[in-house]
Design a protein around this motif. Sequence first.
Motif, mmCIF file in Angstrom:
data_model
loop_
_atom_site.group_PDB
_atom_site.id
_atom_site.type_symbol
_atom_site.label_atom_id
_atom_site.label_comp_id
_atom_site.label_asym_id
_atom_site.label_seq_id
_atom_site.Cartn_x
_atom_site.Cartn_y
_atom_site.Cartn_z
ATOM 1 N N ARG B 13 0.833 -1.206 0.000
ATOM 2 C CA ARG B 13 0.000 0.000 0.000
ATOM 3 C C ARG B 13 0.862 1.248 0.000
ATOM 4 O O ARG B 13 0.638 2.186 -0.743
ATOM 5 C CB ARG B 13 -0.895 0.001 1.230
ATOM 6 C CG ARG B 13 -2.128 -0.862 1.072
ATOM 7 C CD ARG B 13 -3.398 -0.063 0.977
ATOM 8 N NE ARG B 13 -3.951 0.222 2.294
ATOM 9 C CZ ARG B 13 -4.546 -0.684 3.087
ATOM 10 N NH1 ARG B 13 -4.671 -1.933 2.734
ATOM 11 N NH2 ARG B 13 -5.042 -0.325 4.237
ATOM 12 N N ILE B 14 1.883 1.242 0.890
ATOM 13 C CA ILE B 14 2.750 2.408 0.987
ATOM 14 C C ILE B 14 3.440 2.636 -0.347
ATOM 15 O O ILE B 14 3.531 3.755 -0.841
ATOM 16 C CB ILE B 14 3.789 2.229 2.124
ATOM 17 C CG1 ILE B 14 3.046 2.193 3.456
ATOM 18 C CG2 ILE B 14 4.806 3.352 2.101
ATOM 19 C CD1 ILE B 14 3.926 1.872 4.641
ATOM 20 N N ILE B 17 1.017 4.168 -2.780
ATOM 21 C CA ILE B 17 0.771 5.585 -2.497
ATOM 22 C C ILE B 17 1.968 6.428 -2.924
ATOM 23 O O ILE B 17 1.821 7.476 -3.537
ATOM 24 C CB ILE B 17 0.456 5.785 -0.995
ATOM 25 C CG1 ILE B 17 -0.923 5.194 -0.698
ATOM 26 C CG2 ILE B 17 0.498 7.256 -0.618
ATOM 27 C CD1 ILE B 17 -1.273 5.195 0.768
ATOM 28 N N ALA B 18 3.163 5.916 -2.642
ATOM 29 C CA ALA B 18 4.364 6.651 -3.015
ATOM 30 C C ALA B 18 4.414 6.836 -4.526
ATOM 31 O O ALA B 18 4.691 7.927 -5.034
ATOM 32 C CB ALA B 18 5.606 5.918 -2.518
ATOM 33 N N CYS B 21 2.027 9.435 -5.572
ATOM 34 C CA CYS B 21 2.523 10.767 -5.259
ATOM 35 C C CYS B 21 3.505 11.232 -6.315
ATOM 36 O O CYS B 21 3.481 12.372 -6.762
ATOM 37 C CB CYS B 21 3.233 10.778 -3.912
ATOM 38 S SG CYS B 21 2.080 10.671 -2.576
ATOM 39 N N TRP B 22 4.333 10.318 -6.704
ATOM 40 C CA TRP B 22 5.338 10.657 -7.686
ATOM 41 C C TRP B 22 4.653 11.095 -8.982
ATOM 42 O O TRP B 22 4.985 12.098 -9.587
ATOM 43 C CB TRP B 22 6.242 9.450 -7.946
ATOM 44 C CG TRP B 22 7.275 9.768 -8.974
ATOM 45 C CD1 TRP B 22 8.452 10.429 -8.787
ATOM 46 C CD2 TRP B 22 7.205 9.481 -10.363
ATOM 47 N NE1 TRP B 22 9.116 10.575 -9.964
ATOM 48 C CE2 TRP B 22 8.376 10.000 -10.957
ATOM 49 C CE3 TRP B 22 6.255 8.836 -11.172
ATOM 50 C CZ2 TRP B 22 8.624 9.892 -12.321
ATOM 51 C CZ3 TRP B 22 6.500 8.731 -12.521
ATOM 52 C CH2 TRP B 22 7.687 9.258 -13.085
#
Lengths: 360, 252
Positions: B13-14, B17-18, B21-22
Amino acid sequence: MKLRVLLPVLLALIVGGSFIAQYGPRPEITRVPFPQPKGWPKPLYDFKANPLSKEGIELGRRLFYDGRLSKDGNFPCASCHQQFAAFTTFDHNLSHGINNNLTTRNAPGLFNLAWQREFMQDGGVNHLDLQPLAPLTAPNEMGEEIDSVLVKLRTDKRYKKMFAAAFGDTAVTTQRMTRALSQFMLTMVSANSKYDKVMRGEAQFNLPERLGHGIFQQKCVACHPPPLFTDFSYRNIGIPDDPFNSDKGRMKITGKSTDSLSFRVPSLRNVMITAPYGHDGRFFSMIEVMEHYRKRLKVMPATDSLMRKGIPLSNFEIGQLTAFLYTLTDSSFIANPHLAAPADITVPVAADAADHQRVR
Amino acid sequence: MWLSLGVMRRKLRIGAIAAGCWLLAALPGSIRAQQNTLTLQLLARAGQQALTTEDSCTNAAGETFAVRNFRYYLSHIQLAGADGRYYEAAETAAYLADMRDSSSQQIMLTTKGPVQSIRFLLGVDSMANVTGVHTGTLDPAKGMFWTWNSGYIMAKLEGRSPQSTAPGRNFTYHIGGYKTGQQTARWITLPVTATPANRLVLAADILQWFGGSAGVTIASHPVCHEPGPLAVAIADNYTRMFSVVKEGEQQP
């Protein structure tokens, strides 16, 4: 160009960090199982939405005994729901609320609420979590407003800590307050009377109790079936309207004339310590209830078909039935220290304590 | 080495999300601005007039009155494009529109292309009525809930009228009820034509609460505080109260 690379990395760090803060490890909430008695039906309460925890129950207990939930500080839930009387109001037909008001109904005992689908004797409340809001806001009971209770709780350091312990953060909301109260009330399970011990093979009825049990199974069990001693239906058992406290019962909720003067069949657990009886407490003793069933009831169009001829009962049978009803008293329930007031709270003396002193 | 499923999922998940964001950070700003949003603007009216707490209104029966409180729930706000298929367009389960709070009358919706019609539930659904205490706009502390006969008040209209026979010449309509035969939540569907792409204005006309098949007047029914036939009749009436306002005729 460098910024193009750095920015996403930074963002990822921030988002990842907040994600961990949100879902990562946090102070443990101690889940506890519901104390399900063996052989009983499955509870109806939705424990998935509001799982029991040690911290939630403890918070609920404090709320239940805290006078600050009422406008003048004198009417906690426990002022009307007293543990030694199985959480009814001891020796009161109607209970006292704020400003010398009386309730319009007899406070029922509180126990085994997890198996109840509807609350109040007319079934008007459809969820246990909603029940506290009725007395809280009723001008003749606690006379408060939800928002002002929440403000009182938010400014109290101990509550802040307890809400955080029970729900993960310090937010104090209507939902959390009522869920905590439910958690505490759900632990009020009464399933350890002599009757239960007999059923579990740990004790034996004496002769009058055994005969009374037999009569009960013939004449009462249709509406008051074990193990809860109620089928939760609403019935008119021939109790006429009191013009000074007019209360149409279930009809107020459904609007149907066939529900006129119908009230929920009450559980008979702990019944010998919850006098007076009936939805408005008009029967001051068990003898009066029996007299009602055998000759005083008034048949009306909405009266239950099982009740149209009354219930024939001899004096002898009444004695035995009463002996049986005593076996439904759960003395470990009314003495359970987990259900008593937290050590530092003294429940305000009932508004009419002085009157009782005078009488005695 | 054995990673527990939960930890693995969390790591994934992280990661996702990262990556998201990118992408967001790397995308040119112009594309991001094209997020399709539509502002739903609600207006409270008495006939063609804007509803205020000061002005006097007159209903079709000739009764005069002033309104001090007009609030209603909206939920399941959905939009449809040319294909006529409705999709959920709102972020929150339920909104509470209050004539005295302008921010409550502006709702941000997400669209999937040009909008041809809107529908929503005036009130809240049965599920919300039977599942205990809710938070946000559905918090019972908002005063739109009956504690003695559990259920939401879908809509409220309160005021004063010389024609009222209730104490204080008040009239108070608290309309609720979700059980069979007592249902007061109503689906409202409105075609949307010739409005700018990012703004939709709906007017709620309180005069529509009166009349109808039950002939509701303040004189005959100054009070409705419980589920039942009168509440259902008024709910049938308020089903008619919404209309789409064409841009330009907004300020009458």
